[in-house]
Design an enzyme around this catalytic site. Sequence first.
Site, PDB file in Angstrom:
ATOM      1  N   ASP A   6       5.431  54.500  38.743  1.00 54.10           N
ATOM      2  CA  ASP A   6       4.535  55.500  39.343  1.00 54.10           C
ATOM      3  C   ASP A   6       4.411  55.343  40.864  1.00 54.10           C
ATOM      4  O   ASP A   6       4.661  54.281  41.418  1.00 54.10           O
ATOM      5  CB  ASP A   6       3.117  55.348  38.763  1.00 54.10           C
ATOM      6  CG  ASP A   6       3.018  55.877  37.340  1.00 54.10           C
ATOM      7  OD1 ASP A   6       4.064  56.171  36.735  1.00 54.10           O
ATOM      8  OD2 ASP A   6       1.884  55.986  36.843  1.00 54.10           O
ATOM      9  N   HIS A  15       5.006  50.098  38.905  1.00 53.82           N
ATOM     10  CA  HIS A  15       5.015  50.845  40.162  1.00 53.82           C
ATOM     11  C   HIS A  15       6.192  50.359  40.996  1.00 53.82           C
ATOM     12  O   HIS A  15       6.390  49.141  41.105  1.00 53.82           O
ATOM     13  CB  HIS A  15       3.690  50.638  40.902  1.00 53.82           C
ATOM     14  CG  HIS A  15       2.510  51.157  40.143  1.00 53.82           C
ATOM     15  ND1 HIS A  15       1.976  50.482  39.072  1.00 53.82           N
ATOM     16  CD2 HIS A  15       1.805  52.310  40.271  1.00 53.82           C
ATOM     17  CE1 HIS A  15       0.966  51.203  38.583  1.00 53.82           C
ATOM     18  NE2 HIS A  15       0.843  52.304  39.285  1.00 53.82           N
TER      19      HIS A  15
HETATM   20 NI    NI Z   1      -0.552  56.250  40.159  1.00 55.66          NI
END
Ligand code: NI
Length: 205
Positions: free
Chosen positions: A30, A172
């Site tokens: 993400d 991430h």
């Molecule tokens: Ni996010």
Amino acid sequence: RISLNQGVLTTARIQENAQEEKKKVALTFDDGPHPQFTPEMLEVLQECDVPATFFLLGEEVEKYPEIVKQIQEDGHLIGNHSYKHEQLSKLTMEQACAQVNRTNKLICDITGTYTSYVRPPFGDWHEKLDCQINMVEVLWDVDTLDWSSQNHAGIVNKVLKNVKENDIILMHDGYETSVTAAKEIIETLQKQGYEFVTVDEILFD
Ligand code: NI
């Protein structure tokens, strides 16, 4: 790579499937693209020859279109993570829709296709958006909290302790420790008989 004989490729895949039905798992990243660590993550994924899913922020897509293009060319799945990571349920429906639609358009301008997948920031979907936006919401099963710990061993252990078949792992691509941890996670889970797939293969199989 494009010149590979497709028939041969298909036959090889069928044989592989017949040998053993592997346990599926999906890595998701993400908040990117990140100018340094997304390319590093792409390199790791290419070395390991596994696909992943990237949920991109519109405002980062605008800054780094060439990295978005690379994600697509490397065969990964691209999803929408809103424009600038606001909590959608706290916005008006018009504002929330704009966050999603603007990002869809930005991604499509680069890749030539509209993504069907959206991961709302904080996993918090605007309840009224369902009737406005026809997309598949993708949440997760294992949260590595990699952005918070930025600790290689901690991230790896969190996954190895909790992962099971058909899980979606949240990471991430904006941190060095996430890149190195992803590499170890892939290598370890492959040895345990896992196969890495994009989220569509988990959601629709
Ligand atoms: Ni996010």
